[in-house]
Design a protein around this motif. Sequence first.
Motif, PDB file in Angstrom:
ATOM      1  N   THR A 294       0.814  -1.205   0.000  1.00 11.26           N
ATOM      2  CA  THR A 294       0.000   0.000   0.000  1.00 11.26           C
ATOM      3  C   THR A 294       0.850   1.258   0.000  1.00 11.26           C
ATOM      4  OG1 THR A 294      -1.427  -1.267   1.489  1.00 11.26           O
ATOM      5  CG2 THR A 294      -2.034   1.017   1.082  1.00 11.26           C
ATOM      6  N   ILE A 295       0.416   2.261  -0.762  1.00 12.16           N
ATOM      7  CA  ILE A 295       1.026   3.591  -0.715  1.00 12.16           C
ATOM      8  C   ILE A 295      -0.109   4.603  -0.601  1.00 12.16           C
ATOM      9  CG2 ILE A 295       3.192   3.128  -1.917  1.00 12.16           C
ATOM     10  CD1 ILE A 295       1.873   3.916  -4.523  1.00 12.16           C
ATOM     11  N   PHE A 296       0.170   5.736   0.037  1.00  9.99           N
ATOM     12  CA  PHE A 296      -0.871   6.744   0.198  1.00  9.99           C
ATOM     13  C   PHE A 296      -0.275   8.139   0.247  1.00  9.99           C
ATOM     14  CE2 PHE A 296      -0.713   3.722   3.835  1.00  9.99           C
ATOM     15  CZ  PHE A 296       0.273   4.331   4.589  1.00  9.99           C
ATOM     16  N   GLU A 297      -1.078   9.119  -0.147  1.00 12.27           N
ATOM     17  CA  GLU A 297      -0.691  10.524  -0.083  1.00 12.27           C
ATOM     18  C   GLU A 297      -1.881  11.348   0.379  1.00 12.27           C
ATOM     19  OE1 GLU A 297       1.030  12.257  -3.552  1.00 12.27           O
ATOM     20  OE2 GLU A 297       2.965  11.274  -3.231  1.00 12.27           O
ATOM     21  N   VAL A 298      -1.584  12.453   1.056  1.00  9.93           N
ATOM     22  CA  VAL A 298      -2.619  13.377   1.515  1.00  9.93           C
ATOM     23  C   VAL A 298      -2.441  14.693   0.796  1.00  9.93           C
ATOM     24  CG1 VAL A 298      -3.628  14.548   3.504  1.00  9.93           C
ATOM     25  CG2 VAL A 298      -2.643  12.267   3.771  1.00  9.93           C
ATOM     26  N   GLU A 299      -3.522  15.190   0.221  1.00  9.44           N
ATOM     27  CA  GLU A 299      -3.506  16.474  -0.474  1.00  9.44           C
ATOM     28  C   GLU A 299      -4.409  17.451   0.250  1.00  9.44           C
ATOM     29  OE1 GLU A 299      -4.983  15.390  -4.288  1.00  9.44           O
ATOM     30  OE2 GLU A 299      -2.992  14.967  -5.120  1.00  9.44           O
ATOM     31  N   SER A 300      -4.117  18.745   0.086  1.00  8.67           N
ATOM     32  CA  SER A 300      -4.948  19.797   0.667  1.00  8.67           C
ATOM     33  C   SER A 300      -5.082  20.927  -0.339  1.00  8.67           C
ATOM     34  CB  SER A 300      -4.326  20.331   1.960  1.00  8.67           C
ATOM     35  OG  SER A 300      -5.016  21.488   2.407  1.00  8.67           O
ATOM     36  N   PRO A 301      -6.269  21.530  -0.442  1.00  9.90           N
ATOM     37  CA  PRO A 301      -6.443  22.653  -1.369  1.00  9.90           C
ATOM     38  C   PRO A 301      -5.592  23.861  -1.002  1.00  9.90           C
ATOM     39  CG  PRO A 301      -8.386  22.383   0.033  1.00  9.90           C
ATOM     40  CD  PRO A 301      -7.529  21.180   0.243  1.00  9.90           C
ATOM     41  N   GLU A 302      -5.072  23.885   0.234  1.00 13.39           N
ATOM     42  CA  GLU A 302      -4.252  25.017   0.678  1.00 13.39           C
ATOM     43  C   GLU A 302      -2.787  24.869   0.268  1.00 13.39           C
ATOM     44  OE1 GLU A 302      -5.441  26.492   4.796  1.00 13.39           O
ATOM     45  OE2 GLU A 302      -6.228  24.452   4.814  1.00 13.39           O
ATOM     46  N   PHE A 303      -2.420  23.713  -0.301  1.00 12.99           N
ATOM     47  CA  PHE A 303      -1.038  23.444  -0.673  1.00 12.99           C
ATOM     48  C   PHE A 303      -0.963  23.133  -2.167  1.00 12.99           C
ATOM     49  CE2 PHE A 303      -1.557  22.560   3.732  1.00 12.99           C
ATOM     50  CZ  PHE A 303      -0.353  22.866   4.343  1.00 12.99           C
ATOM     51  N   GLY A 304       0.182  23.386  -2.744  1.00 15.12           N
ATOM     52  CA  GLY A 304       0.363  23.088  -4.150  1.00 15.12           C
ATOM     53  C   GLY A 304       0.772  21.659  -4.421  1.00 15.12           C
ATOM     54  N   SER A 305       1.055  20.896  -3.362  1.00 20.95           N
ATOM     55  CA  SER A 305       1.470  19.505  -3.527  1.00 20.95           C
ATOM     56  C   SER A 305       1.024  18.729  -2.302  1.00 20.95           C
ATOM     57  CB  SER A 305       2.995  19.424  -3.695  1.00 20.95           C
ATOM     58  OG  SER A 305       3.653  19.993  -2.581  1.00 20.95           O
ATOM     59  N   SER A 306       1.407  17.459  -2.226  1.00 19.80           N
ATOM     60  CA  SER A 306       0.977  16.634  -1.103  1.00 19.80           C
ATOM     61  C   SER A 306       1.607  17.137   0.199  1.00 19.80           C
ATOM     62  CB  SER A 306       1.359  15.176  -1.335  1.00 19.80           C
ATOM     63  OG  SER A 306       2.761  15.011  -1.325  1.00 19.80           O
ATOM     64  N   ILE A 307       0.904  16.904   1.306  1.00 19.79           N
ATOM     65  CA  ILE A 307       1.400  17.349   2.610  1.00 19.79           C
ATOM     66  C   ILE A 307       1.747  16.178   3.522  1.00 19.79           C
ATOM     67  CG2 ILE A 307       0.238  19.570   2.580  1.00 19.79           C
ATOM     68  CD1 ILE A 307      -1.970  18.321   4.306  1.00 19.79           C
ATOM     69  N   ALA A 308       1.470  14.962   3.084  1.00 19.96           N
ATOM     70  CA  ALA A 308       1.813  13.779   3.862  1.00 19.96           C
ATOM     71  C   ALA A 308       1.767  12.582   2.932  1.00 19.96           C
ATOM     72  CB  ALA A 308       0.848  13.591   5.034  1.00 19.96           C
ATOM     73  N   GLY A 309       2.490  11.542   3.286  1.00 24.29           N
ATOM     74  CA  GLY A 309       2.475  10.349   2.462  1.00 24.29           C
ATOM     75  C   GLY A 309       3.235   9.219   3.124  1.00 24.29           C
ATOM     76  N   GLY A 310       3.079   8.051   2.562  1.00 25.34           N
ATOM     77  CA  GLY A 310       3.780   6.907   3.131  1.00 25.34           C
ATOM     78  C   GLY A 310       3.374   5.630   2.443  1.00 25.34           C
ATOM     79  N   GLY A 311       3.596   4.527   3.138  1.00 28.56           N
ATOM     80  CA  GLY A 311       3.252   3.244   2.563  1.00 28.56           C
ATOM     81  C   GLY A 311       3.866   2.098   3.330  1.00 28.56           C
ATOM     82  N   ARG A 312       3.668   0.899   2.772  1.00 28.88           N
ATOM     83  CA  ARG A 312       4.162  -0.331   3.395  1.00 28.88           C
ATOM     84  C   ARG A 312       5.529  -0.669   2.817  1.00 28.88           C
ATOM     85  NH1 ARG A 312       2.638  -4.318   6.650  1.00 28.88           N
ATOM     86  NH2 ARG A 312       0.627  -3.322   7.106  1.00 28.88           N
ATOM     87  N   TYR A 313       6.478  -0.969   3.728  1.00 27.81           N
ATOM     88  CA  TYR A 313       7.846  -1.303   3.305  1.00 27.81           C
ATOM     89  C   TYR A 313       8.297  -2.555   4.064  1.00 27.81           C
ATOM     90  CZ  TYR A 313       8.841   1.501   7.523  1.00 27.81           C
ATOM     91  OH  TYR A 313       8.859   2.015   8.801  1.00 27.81           O
ATOM     92  N   ASP A 314       7.764  -3.697   3.662  1.00 25.34           N
ATOM     93  CA  ASP A 314       7.947  -4.929   4.419  1.00 25.34           C
ATOM     94  C   ASP A 314       9.347  -5.527   4.334  1.00 25.34           C
ATOM     95  OD1 ASP A 314       5.389  -4.882   5.392  1.00 25.34           O
ATOM     96  OD2 ASP A 314       4.568  -6.270   3.916  1.00 25.34           O
ATOM     97  N   ARG A 315      10.186  -5.049   3.450  1.00 20.80           N
ATOM     98  CA  ARG A 315      11.509  -5.669   3.308  1.00 20.80           C
ATOM     99  C   ARG A 315      12.629  -4.906   4.003  1.00 20.80           C
ATOM    100  NH1 ARG A 315       9.558  -7.060  -2.053  1.00 20.80           N
ATOM    101  NH2 ARG A 315      10.430  -5.140  -2.903  1.00 20.80           N
ATOM    102  N   MET A 316      12.448  -3.608   4.241  1.00 22.19           N
ATOM    103  CA  MET A 316      13.573  -2.805   4.719  1.00 22.19           C
ATOM    104  C   MET A 316      14.108  -3.256   6.071  1.00 22.19           C
ATOM    105  SD  MET A 316      13.983   1.262   5.537  1.00 22.19           S
ATOM    106  CE  MET A 316      13.714   1.828   3.881  1.00 22.19           C
ATOM    107  N   VAL A 317      13.213  -3.463   7.048  1.00 26.37           N
ATOM    108  CA  VAL A 317      13.670  -3.833   8.382  1.00 26.37           C
ATOM    109  C   VAL A 317      14.401  -5.168   8.336  1.00 26.37           C
ATOM    110  CG1 VAL A 317      12.985  -4.254  10.764  1.00 26.37           C
ATOM    111  CG2 VAL A 317      11.766  -2.546   9.412  1.00 26.37           C
ATOM    112  N   GLY A 318      13.920  -6.074   7.471  1.00 26.68           N
ATOM    113  CA  GLY A 318      14.571  -7.374   7.348  1.00 26.68           C
ATOM    114  C   GLY A 318      16.006  -7.278   6.892  1.00 26.68           C
TER     115      GLY A 318
END
Length: 418
Positions: A294-318
């Motif tokens: 999963t990946i996700f982003e948060v947008e707001s009409p007050e900003f010209g681009s996304s203000i938050a985002g993230g996702g699932r990264y199941d391999r990095m910690v391993g």
Amino acid sequence: MPTKEPVKGMRDILPDEMRLRNDVLAAMRNVYGSFGFEQIETPCMERIENLQSNQGGDNEKLVFKVLKRGEKLAKAVQTSRVDELSDAGMRYDLTVPLARYYARNSEKLPLPFKAMQIGPVWRADNPQQGRYRQFYQADIDILGDESPNAEIELVCATSLFLKQMGIAHRVRINDRRLLAALAATCGFEADRYSDVFVVMDKLDKIGVDGVCGELRSIGCTEESVDTYRRILEDFGEAPDKLAYCERALSAHVEAATLESLRAIESGVTALTRGACVPRLDLSLVRGMGYYTGTIFEVESPEFGSSIAGGGRYDRMVGEFAGKSVPACGFSVGFERIIQVLLEKAQTEESEDRIAVLYERGQTIEQITRLQEEYQPLREAGKTVLLQKKARNFARQKERLAAAGYGQIIVAHDDSAKG
């Protein structure tokens, strides 16, 4: 000769902004804490091999490297090899340090572990308006939970925080596995998926025609590009986006991927009572190569681009722990939020901020009595600034008002100024 200018790409923060930053951080800690996230701290520097482990995407090109010290540096200089001069670097994000932190301390931590990290990061980027080489990041991550509940809590916690900040927003979601299914359905070559995703990620900036043109320029066939365009157009018209993906990508997408996205959408909608309804967006890519689901982003009409985002990264910690550890995280654009809130605050003053000005020539005993007189207001939660009345009183009032002081009082004068 010393200079008063800060290092290029870094800046001083004045009291009015610092006050706002502290208020936002307090709200963030309160909201995230209510979901059970626990604050941790990692060092500002990491070993250079961790920062160049092919897990940080383009950020690995922006590492501020730290020279070795003493005899180790002298020996490295003798080799004439630049890559031998450094053994550490300033962290460029909070995710790689978290993966190392968890791998080292997992036996002392609960499972799943819900981490909150807030702190400065450094990138040797080209500084410009609104972009600095040192800036704050605020992350929440859940490690050890492979279920969609991790995504649901991350999105809901961030949505609640933004709501408390008065920031209107919407959430876009997608899944890297869904993107892979899209690429396979279009007939793009499997060993070119990463290149294809880089181009797809430009859709918001250059549009469908621009993306299709770039896909052709990197060697994608006309048939594949036309299929990609048709799927995007049909997806945009579909009333049920997930149902469309199930039909159009059925040969390459697993049912579990669609079930997970459906669960996230319904879970967030229910938990926020409809205040936040995630919207599946097949064009959402997010460029970090470590995302696995999963990946996700948060947008707001007050900003010209996304203000938050993230996702699932199941391999990095391993990679650090030597065993599989599911992980999912969300990062808030702290500096962007501060900038918008600062612009809003310029016209606001608070009655809870009181400036008490005493006349010139007052003795320390008289000033102390004033402190005692107004101390109960401080204990009640108000801010009381005690300050000598300036000769240029008008200018002093302007500065205090700009700092948010809604009450300006001259001590021993019955008339309240301001």
